[in-house]
Scaffold this motif. Structure first.
Motif, PDB file in Angstrom:
ATOM      1  N   ILE A 241       0.872  -1.194   0.000  1.00 52.87           N
ATOM      2  CA  ILE A 241       0.000   0.000   0.000  1.00 52.87           C
ATOM      3  C   ILE A 241       0.901   1.233   0.000  1.00 52.87           C
ATOM      4  O   ILE A 241       1.825   1.325   0.817  1.00 52.87           O
TER       5      ILE A 241
ATOM      6  N   ASP B 176      -1.610   3.894  -4.445  1.00 52.21           N
ATOM      7  CA  ASP B 176      -2.941   3.308  -4.206  1.00 52.21           C
ATOM      8  C   ASP B 176      -3.903   4.338  -3.614  1.00 52.21           C
ATOM      9  O   ASP B 176      -5.020   3.991  -3.236  1.00 52.21           O
ATOM     10  N   GLY B 177      -3.428   5.564  -3.454  1.00 54.96           N
ATOM     11  CA  GLY B 177      -4.253   6.605  -2.865  1.00 54.96           C
ATOM     12  C   GLY B 177      -4.093   6.729  -1.357  1.00 54.96           C
ATOM     13  O   GLY B 177      -4.831   7.471  -0.717  1.00 54.96           O
ATOM     14  N   ALA B 178      -3.114   6.017  -0.796  1.00 52.61           N
ATOM     15  CA  ALA B 178      -2.890   6.070   0.662  1.00 52.61           C
ATOM     16  C   ALA B 178      -2.079   7.324   0.990  1.00 52.61           C
ATOM     17  O   ALA B 178      -0.915   7.422   0.609  1.00 52.61           O
ATOM     18  N   PRO B 179      -2.672   8.279   1.697  1.00 51.95           N
ATOM     19  CA  PRO B 179      -2.013   9.581   1.840  1.00 51.95           C
ATOM     20  C   PRO B 179      -0.956   9.654   2.929  1.00 51.95           C
ATOM     21  O   PRO B 179      -0.074  10.514   2.865  1.00 51.95           O
ATOM     22  N   ASN B 180      -1.034   8.785   3.941  1.00 52.46           N
ATOM     23  CA  ASN B 180      -0.237   9.017   5.144  1.00 52.46           C
ATOM     24  C   ASN B 180       0.883   8.029   5.431  1.00 52.46           C
ATOM     25  O   ASN B 180       1.893   8.405   6.017  1.00 52.46           O
ATOM     26  N   PHE B 181       0.699   6.744   5.095  1.00 57.14           N
ATOM     27  CA  PHE B 181       1.745   5.765   5.403  1.00 57.14           C
ATOM     28  C   PHE B 181       1.714   4.648   4.385  1.00 57.14           C
ATOM     29  O   PHE B 181       0.690   4.400   3.740  1.00 57.14           O
ATOM     30  N   ALA B 182       2.866   4.010   4.229  1.00 57.38           N
ATOM     31  CA  ALA B 182       3.038   2.956   3.228  1.00 57.38           C
ATOM     32  C   ALA B 182       3.305   1.638   3.932  1.00 57.38           C
ATOM     33  O   ALA B 182       4.054   1.575   4.913  1.00 57.38           O
ATOM     34  N   MET B 183       2.678   0.557   3.405  1.00 56.80           N
ATOM     35  CA  MET B 183       2.887  -0.778   3.956  1.00 56.80           C
ATOM     36  C   MET B 183       3.756  -1.574   2.981  1.00 56.80           C
ATOM     37  O   MET B 183       3.444  -1.669   1.803  1.00 56.80           O
TER      38      MET B 183
END
Lengths: 101, 101
Positions: free
Chosen positions: B13, B17-24
Protein backbone atom coordinates in the motif's frame (compact mmCIF):
# COMPACT_ATOMS: atom_id res chain seq x y z
CA UNK A 1 -18.49 0.37 20.26
CA UNK A 2 -22.16 0.57 19.15
CA UNK A 3 -22.90 -1.92 16.39
CA UNK A 4 -19.97 -4.20 17.25
CA UNK A 5 -20.39 -7.80 18.41
CA UNK A 6 -17.71 -10.19 19.65
CA UNK A 7 -14.74 -8.04 18.79
CA UNK A 8 -11.87 -6.48 20.68
CA UNK A 9 -8.68 -4.70 19.78
CA UNK A 10 -5.32 -3.88 21.26
CA UNK A 11 -3.37 -0.72 20.45
CA UNK A 12 0.15 -2.01 19.79
CA UNK A 13 1.84 1.21 18.60
CA UNK A 14 0.51 4.75 19.08
CA UNK A 15 1.54 8.26 20.08
CA UNK A 16 1.86 6.90 23.64
CA UNK A 17 4.89 4.96 22.33
CA UNK A 18 6.31 8.00 20.56
CA UNK A 19 4.92 7.04 17.13
CA UNK A 20 4.17 10.39 15.49
CA UNK A 21 2.37 9.45 12.29
CA UNK A 22 0.28 6.27 12.46
CA UNK A 23 -1.11 3.81 14.99
CA UNK A 24 -1.09 0.01 14.77
CA UNK A 25 -3.97 -1.94 16.30
CA UNK A 26 -4.67 -5.67 16.29
CA UNK A 27 -8.30 -6.75 16.07
CA UNK A 28 -9.77 -10.10 17.05
CA UNK A 29 -13.32 -10.93 16.00
CA UNK A 30 -14.87 -14.06 17.49
CA UNK A 31 -17.07 -16.56 15.62
CA UNK A 32 -20.29 -14.81 14.62
CA UNK A 33 -18.87 -11.40 15.46
CA UNK A 34 -18.43 -8.20 13.47
CA UNK A 35 -17.27 -4.62 13.75
CA UNK A 36 -19.85 -1.86 13.21
CA UNK A 37 -20.83 -0.85 9.69
CA UNK A 38 -19.50 2.69 9.81
CA UNK A 39 -17.40 5.33 8.15
CA UNK A 40 -15.00 8.06 9.26
CA UNK A 41 -12.79 10.73 7.74
CA UNK A 42 -9.56 8.68 7.83
CA UNK A 43 -8.23 5.62 6.07
CA UNK A 44 -7.47 2.06 7.19
CA UNK A 45 -4.56 -0.09 6.09
CA UNK A 46 -5.34 -3.74 6.80
CA UNK A 47 -3.35 -6.98 6.87
CA UNK A 48 -5.28 -10.22 7.53
CA UNK A 49 -3.46 -12.45 10.04
CA UNK A 50 -5.71 -15.40 10.92
CA UNK A 51 -9.10 -16.92 10.24
CA UNK A 52 -11.51 -15.94 7.49
CA UNK A 53 -14.03 -13.19 7.04
CA UNK A 54 -15.63 -10.66 4.80
CA UNK A 55 -15.16 -6.94 4.56
CA UNK A 56 -18.09 -4.80 3.55
CA UNK A 57 -16.80 -2.01 1.33
CA UNK A 58 -19.28 0.76 0.66
CA UNK A 59 -21.77 -1.36 -1.33
CA UNK A 60 -20.30 -4.86 -1.69
CA UNK A 61 -18.69 -7.59 0.38
CA UNK A 62 -15.16 -8.95 -0.18
CA UNK A 63 -14.00 -12.31 1.23
CA UNK A 64 -10.56 -12.18 2.86
CA UNK A 65 -8.00 -14.66 4.17
CA UNK A 66 -4.59 -14.54 5.85
CA UNK A 67 -2.00 -12.59 3.86
CA UNK A 68 -4.56 -10.32 2.19
CA UNK A 69 -3.91 -6.59 2.26
CA UNK A 70 -6.63 -3.92 1.96
CA UNK A 71 -6.65 -0.16 1.73
CA UNK A 72 -9.93 1.40 2.88
CA UNK A 73 -9.94 5.09 1.97
CA UNK A 74 -11.34 7.83 4.17
CA UNK A 75 -15.14 8.09 4.22
CA UNK A 76 -15.76 4.61 2.75
CA UNK A 77 -18.41 2.63 4.70
CA UNK A 78 -16.90 -0.62 5.96
CA UNK A 79 -17.49 -3.56 8.27
CA UNK A 80 -15.43 -6.65 9.16
CA UNK A 81 -17.24 -9.95 9.78
CA UNK A 82 -15.96 -13.30 10.93
CA UNK A 83 -17.33 -16.05 8.68
CA UNK A 84 -15.46 -19.02 10.22
CA UNK A 85 -15.59 -20.90 13.54
CA UNK A 86 -12.20 -19.67 14.73
CA UNK A 87 -10.95 -16.16 15.56
CA UNK A 88 -10.66 -13.67 12.70
CA UNK A 89 -7.57 -11.58 13.38
CA UNK A 90 -6.17 -8.62 11.48
CA UNK A 91 -3.91 -5.60 11.77
CA UNK A 92 -5.59 -2.22 11.23
CA UNK A 93 -3.57 0.98 10.98
CA UNK A 94 -4.88 4.53 11.14
CA UNK A 95 -3.35 8.01 11.28
CA UNK A 96 -1.99 8.60 14.80
CA UNK A 97 -4.15 11.61 15.60
CA UNK A 98 -7.34 9.51 15.40
CA UNK A 99 -6.18 6.91 17.92
CA UNK A 100 -7.58 7.81 21.35
CA UNK A 101 -5.04 5.98 23.53
CA UNK B 1 20.28 -1.73 -1.52
CA UNK B 2 23.95 -1.51 -0.43
CA UNK B 3 24.61 -3.63 2.66
CA UNK B 4 21.61 -5.93 2.10
CA UNK B 5 21.91 -9.66 1.44
CA UNK B 6 19.14 -12.10 0.51
CA UNK B 7 16.25 -9.76 1.07
CA UNK B 8 13.44 -8.36 -1.01
CA UNK B 9 10.31 -6.38 -0.36
CA UNK B 10 6.97 -5.65 -1.96
CA UNK B 11 5.14 -2.34 -1.58
CA UNK B 12 1.58 -3.41 -0.76
CA UNK B 13 0.00 0.00 0.00
CA UNK B 14 1.44 3.38 -0.96
CA UNK B 15 0.53 6.77 -2.42
CA UNK B 16 0.15 4.97 -5.77
CA UNK B 17 -2.94 3.31 -4.21
CA UNK B 18 -4.25 6.60 -2.86
CA UNK B 19 -2.89 6.07 0.66
CA UNK B 20 -2.01 9.58 1.84
CA UNK B 21 -0.24 9.02 5.14
CA UNK B 22 1.75 5.77 5.40
CA UNK B 23 3.04 2.96 3.23
CA UNK B 24 2.89 -0.78 3.96
CA UNK B 25 5.71 -3.01 2.70
CA UNK B 26 6.28 -6.73 3.21
CA UNK B 27 9.87 -7.90 3.59
CA UNK B 28 11.23 -11.40 3.07
CA UNK B 29 14.75 -12.20 4.22
CA UNK B 30 16.19 -15.54 3.16
CA UNK B 31 18.30 -17.84 5.36
CA UNK B 32 21.59 -16.08 6.13
CA UNK B 33 20.27 -12.78 4.84
CA UNK B 34 19.94 -9.34 6.38
CA UNK B 35 18.91 -5.78 5.62
CA UNK B 36 21.57 -3.05 5.80
CA UNK B 37 22.59 -1.62 9.16
CA UNK B 38 21.39 1.91 8.55
CA UNK B 39 19.39 4.83 9.85
CA UNK B 40 17.08 7.47 8.37
CA UNK B 41 14.96 10.39 9.52
CA UNK B 42 11.66 8.45 9.70
CA UNK B 43 10.24 5.69 11.84
CA UNK B 44 9.35 2.05 11.20
CA UNK B 45 6.37 0.16 12.57
CA UNK B 46 7.03 -3.58 12.36
CA UNK B 47 4.93 -6.74 12.72
CA UNK B 48 6.75 -10.09 12.50
CA UNK B 49 4.84 -12.58 10.31
CA UNK B 50 7.00 -15.69 9.84
CA UNK B 51 10.34 -17.21 10.73
CA UNK B 52 12.79 -15.96 13.32
CA UNK B 53 15.39 -13.27 13.40
CA UNK B 54 17.08 -10.51 15.29
CA UNK B 55 16.74 -6.78 15.01
CA UNK B 56 19.74 -4.62 15.75
CA UNK B 57 18.55 -1.51 17.57
CA UNK B 58 21.13 1.24 17.88
CA UNK B 59 23.56 -0.69 20.15
CA UNK B 60 21.97 -4.05 20.96
CA UNK B 61 20.26 -6.97 19.28
CA UNK B 62 16.68 -8.13 20.00
CA UNK B 63 15.40 -11.61 19.04
CA UNK B 64 11.98 -11.59 17.41
CA UNK B 65 9.35 -14.13 16.42
CA UNK B 66 5.91 -14.12 14.74
CA UNK B 67 3.41 -11.83 16.45
CA UNK B 68 6.04 -9.45 17.80
CA UNK B 69 5.52 -5.74 17.23
CA UNK B 70 8.32 -3.15 17.19
CA UNK B 71 8.48 0.60 16.91
CA UNK B 72 11.80 1.88 15.58
CA UNK B 73 11.93 5.66 15.99
CA UNK B 74 13.41 8.04 13.43
CA UNK B 75 17.23 8.16 13.36
CA UNK B 76 17.74 4.90 15.29
CA UNK B 77 20.30 2.58 13.62
CA UNK B 78 18.70 -0.77 12.81
CA UNK B 79 19.18 -4.01 10.91
CA UNK B 80 17.00 -7.11 10.43
CA UNK B 81 18.72 -10.51 10.26
CA UNK B 82 17.31 -13.95 9.56
CA UNK B 83 18.60 -16.43 12.18
CA UNK B 84 16.63 -19.51 11.04
CA UNK B 85 16.68 -21.82 8.00
CA UNK B 86 13.33 -20.64 6.63
CA UNK B 87 12.20 -17.23 5.36
CA UNK B 88 12.00 -14.37 7.85
CA UNK B 89 8.98 -12.29 6.89
CA UNK B 90 7.69 -9.07 8.38
CA UNK B 91 5.53 -6.04 7.68
CA UNK B 92 7.32 -2.67 7.77
CA UNK B 93 5.40 0.61 7.59
CA UNK B 94 6.85 4.05 6.95
CA UNK B 95 5.43 7.54 6.36
CA UNK B 96 4.09 7.68 2.79
CA UNK B 97 6.34 10.47 1.57
CA UNK B 98 9.46 8.33 2.08
CA UNK B 99 8.21 5.44 -0.07
CA UNK B 100 9.63 5.85 -3.57
CA UNK B 101 7.01 3.85 -5.50
Amino acid sequence: MPGATGCAYRVTISRADGAPNFAMRIFEVQAGGHTPLHQHPYEHEIYILEGAGTIWREDHEVPVRPGDVLFIPADERHQFKNTAPNTFKFICLIPAQFQKC
